[in-house]
Design an enzyme around this catalytic site. Sequence first.
Site, PDB file in Angstrom:
ATOM      1  N   GLN A  95      44.952 -32.367  63.993  1.00 23.77           N
ATOM      2  CA  GLN A  95      44.218 -32.093  65.230  1.00 23.77           C
ATOM      3  C   GLN A  95      42.878 -32.822  65.264  1.00 23.77           C
ATOM      4  OE1 GLN A  95      44.361 -27.852  66.084  1.00 23.77           O
ATOM      5  NE2 GLN A  95      46.526 -27.998  66.625  1.00 23.77           N
ATOM      6  N   ASP A 100      50.538 -24.620  72.098  1.00 21.86           N
ATOM      7  CA  ASP A 100      51.094 -23.781  71.038  1.00 21.86           C
ATOM      8  C   ASP A 100      52.347 -24.452  70.493  1.00 21.86           C
ATOM      9  OD1 ASP A 100      50.241 -20.418  70.682  1.00 21.86           O
ATOM     10  OD2 ASP A 100      51.680 -21.423  69.357  1.00 21.86           O
ATOM     11  N   VAL A 135      38.116 -21.455  65.303  1.00 21.89           N
ATOM     12  CA  VAL A 135      38.198 -20.001  65.122  1.00 21.89           C
ATOM     13  C   VAL A 135      39.236 -19.652  64.065  1.00 21.89           C
ATOM     14  CG1 VAL A 135      38.666 -17.811  66.316  1.00 21.89           C
ATOM     15  CG2 VAL A 135      37.597 -19.707  67.555  1.00 21.89           C
ATOM     16  N   GLY A 136      40.377 -20.375  64.093  1.00 20.12           N
ATOM     17  CA  GLY A 136      41.463 -20.094  63.169  1.00 20.12           C
ATOM     18  C   GLY A 136      40.975 -20.170  61.730  1.00 20.12           C
ATOM     19  N   ASN A 137      41.327 -19.161  60.929  1.00 17.99           N
ATOM     20  CA  ASN A 137      40.827 -19.080  59.560  1.00 17.99           C
ATOM     21  C   ASN A 137      41.669 -19.854  58.564  1.00 17.99           C
ATOM     22  OD1 ASN A 137      38.403 -17.551  59.671  1.00 17.99           O
ATOM     23  ND2 ASN A 137      39.643 -15.789  60.278  1.00 17.99           N
ATOM     24  N   GLY A 193      48.878 -16.795  71.746  1.00 11.58           N
ATOM     25  CA  GLY A 193      48.554 -15.670  70.866  1.00 11.58           C
ATOM     26  C   GLY A 193      47.640 -14.627  71.491  1.00 11.58           C
ATOM     27  N   HIS A 243      32.531 -17.783  57.155  1.00  9.50           N
ATOM     28  CA  HIS A 243      33.104 -16.653  57.906  1.00  9.50           C
ATOM     29  C   HIS A 243      34.167 -16.018  57.010  1.00  9.50           C
ATOM     30  CE1 HIS A 243      34.599 -14.104  61.073  1.00  9.50           C
ATOM     31  NE2 HIS A 243      35.806 -14.610  60.935  1.00  9.50           N
ATOM     32  N   ASN A 299      46.867 -24.965  56.433  1.00  9.86           N
ATOM     33  CA  ASN A 299      45.951 -25.249  57.528  1.00  9.86           C
ATOM     34  C   ASN A 299      45.334 -26.631  57.430  1.00  9.86           C
ATOM     35  OD1 ASN A 299      45.789 -22.972  59.451  1.00  9.86           O
ATOM     36  ND2 ASN A 299      45.535 -21.830  57.558  1.00  9.86           N
ATOM     37  N   ASP A 355      30.586 -12.052  63.938  1.00  9.67           N
ATOM     38  CA  ASP A 355      29.864 -11.368  62.866  1.00  9.67           C
ATOM     39  C   ASP A 355      28.448 -11.025  63.326  1.00  9.67           C
ATOM     40  OD1 ASP A 355      31.465 -13.979  61.434  1.00  9.67           O
ATOM     41  OD2 ASP A 355      32.018 -11.956  60.826  1.00  9.67           O
ATOM     42  N   GLY A 359      46.714 -22.382  69.917  1.00  9.31           N
ATOM     43  CA  GLY A 359      47.167 -21.004  69.671  1.00  9.31           C
ATOM     44  C   GLY A 359      47.185 -20.246  70.975  1.00  9.31           C
TER      45      GLY A 359
END
Lengths: 384, 330
Positions: free
Chosen positions: A164, A94, A181-183, A66, A240, A157, A212, A63
Amino acid sequence: MESATLRINNISGHLTTSGVRGGGQCPFSQKSTAPLACPEKAWSVINTSPHAKPNPIRVLVTGAAGQIAYSLVFMIASGQMFGPYQPVVLHLLDIPKMQEVLNGVVMELNDGAFPLLAGTVATTDVKTAFMGIQVCLMVGAFPRGPGMQRSDLLKMNANIFKEQGAALAKYAARGVKVLVVGNPANTNAYIACLAAKADLPSTNFSALTRLDQNRAVSMIAERVGVPVAKVKNVSIWGNHSLTQVPDVTNAVIQDFPEKGLTTPVLTAVNDNKWLEESFIPQVQNRGAAVIAARKLSSAASAANAIVGHMRDWVLGTKDGETVSMAVVSDGSYNIPKGLVFSFPVQCRAGEWSIVQGLKITPFIQLKLDATTKELQSEIDALPK
Amino acid sequence: MSNDILNVVVTGAAGQIGYSLIFNIVRGEMFGSDQKIRLVLMDIAPMLDGIKGVIMEIEDCCYPLVGEIVVTADPKEAFANADYAILVGGMPRKDGMERADLLKANATIFQVQGKALNDHAKKTCKVLVVANPANTNALIAMVNAPNIPKENFSCLTRLDQNRARAQIALRAKVSVKDVHNIIVWGNHSLTIFPDHRCGYVSLPSGKSTISGAVKDDTWLQNEFVATVQKRGAAVISARKLSSAASAAKAITDHIHDWHLGTPEGEYVSMGVHSDGSYNIPSGIIFSFPVTIKNGVYTIVQGLPIDKNTQEKLDATTAELISEKEVALAL
C-alpha cells in the site's frame, strides 16, 4: 429493574475546537452559511467558504467493509472531517471476500442522502482505490487470530503496508495525508512510509493515538470533576500499544477552580500515586476493557478519533492547544530519528509540528525509553 | 447556547441502529451543536450489559453535549419527563413467523410503551416509532396515550424518502443535495409509494422537473418505485445485516427537522396520523409530505393526485387498515 446513572464528563471535541460549526449551525441544515472559525489555519486543499463551488476531496478508507469503517464513512459523508463546505468522494477498499458487504455499505451511504458526498468508488483493486487520493485512512490490517504470535502479525502486515505504501507513491496525490489505524499502527505506518520513500515526504505519514488521548482526557475530567472541554494538552507519547505513555505533566484545566483560572492537571489531581499506578494503566488497557464489555472492539470511538486526528491536521489546532499524533521522529526529545512515535503536535495550514521544550519528568523518561525500545524491536523483527 | 436540557429516550438502544444513532445524537447532529442532552437508553434487561460498553465508547469520544446518561429496562423510568422518545426496539421477525404474529407481538410492546408515555412523559413529548411494523406500532402507542396530542406521534418514512432521493440523484447524475421534494406516501412496507411528481432538480441552468432530469418515465413509474420499496431487503442481502447507519441518519434527519424546522419550500415525509387529507381515512398513521415550523408539522395540501398515484394510495391504505384490524384484535 436495575438502572445505572452515569455521569459523562465533557471535553471540547471537534465541534468547537476547530470551529467547524461556527454560528451553531448544524451541517444538515441547508442554510448553513456561517464561515469556519479560522479558515487561515486550514490546509489549502480544503474549501472553507460557503460561497465557493469546490472540487471534492478524494478520501480512501481501507478495511472499508469492517466495523470501524462502518462508523467512520458516515461521519466523513456528513462533513465531520473536512467541515461543512468540502464535498468528498469516498474511495472504499477491502478484500474480494468482502465485496458484497462493501456493496451494502455503498447502498447505505447513498441512502443517507448526504449533501457532501459527491461520489463513491468501491473496489477490491489497489490501483483503483489509491488513484488520485488526497487523504488515506488505513483502517484495514491483518487481524490477530487465535494462537498468532505478535511476530506473525508484524510479518503479515508488513506485506500489506509495503504494497500500500508503494501504491501511495505510484497513484496518490503528492500531498496525500496518511493516517494508519490498523495495528500495529506505528510500525505499519513506518513500513508504508519506507515503501514510498522515494516519492512521498515522511511528513505525510502518521498513526493514530488520538483515541488514547481522548480516553486519557475523559479519565482526568472524571477524576477532577470538570467538563471534558476544559482539560487541555494531555499528551500520548510513543507506541499505540501497552507501552504508550499518557502524560499530564504539561496538561492544564481551564476555568478551574473557578472561571478565568487555569490549573495544572498535576495540581488539580494532586495524587501522583493515582496518576502513576491507576490512570496510566487504565488508559493503556482501555481497548481491552471495551472489548470485554461490548464483545467487540471499539468502533465508534475509534472512528471519532480518526475524524478528530485528520480534522485537526487539515483544519488546524486552536492556539495554545496540542493534540497527539504518531509521526516520523525528527530526533525531538531524543527519540531516534525515523521511528513513528506519538508526540504532542500543533497543526496549521495542513502541516503538523512537534511542540518543543515540554517538561519530561524522570518517571516519564523511563516510560519513553521503554516504548522506544519496543518500537525499535518491532522494526528489527520485520522481514528484510 | 441554550440552557435547557432535552430528555431524549432511545429504546432498543443496545442494537445495531442504536449504536449508530446514539453517536449521532451525542455529536449534536440531531438537535444542533448548542443543545445539551440527557440521554436515556432503554433495552430489555438481558441487553443492558452490552450498553455499558457503548457508554465507555461515548466517554472515549469526549463530546461536550451530553450531561447525563441513564440506562434502564423500565419504561416508567425511561419515559419520565421525556421530551423525545425514539422507539427503535421491537420484536423482530423470526423464521416461520407470520405477519399477523409479528403485528400481535409488537402490539403488546407498543401498548405498554404507549401507556408509559401517557403516564410519565411530558405532555409535549414527541414520539418517533422506528420498529416495524412502524406505522401500526405508532398507532398502537398513540391510542394508548390519550394525554399526548395525536400530532406528537410519528413513524419513520424518512429513510424511504432519502432512498428515493438518492435513486433520482444517481439516475439523473446530479448531487443528491440538488434533488428536492421527493415524497413517500403511506405504509413503511412494500406498499410505500415514492412520488417524484412534485419534486425538482436544481441545475445551474435552473429548475427541472424530475421527469425532465431523469428522461426516462418508464424507469420512474416502475424500476424507481420497486427499488425504493425493496431497498431494505437489498441492503440485508448485501450486508447480511439490516440497514443501521442509514436508518440512524434518517432518524436523525426526521427529529432534526421536527425540532428545528424545514427550509423554506422543502417537503419532508413523516408517518403521521391522518386528518383526512387526500381522502386518507383518519385513524391510521400514514406517510404524508409535510413542512415544519416551530416544532409543528403541517401536511402539504393541494398536491395533484393522478390515477396511478390514487391506486397506489388505495393499496397502501388498505394494507394499513388491515394491519390495524389485526393489531387491535387483542
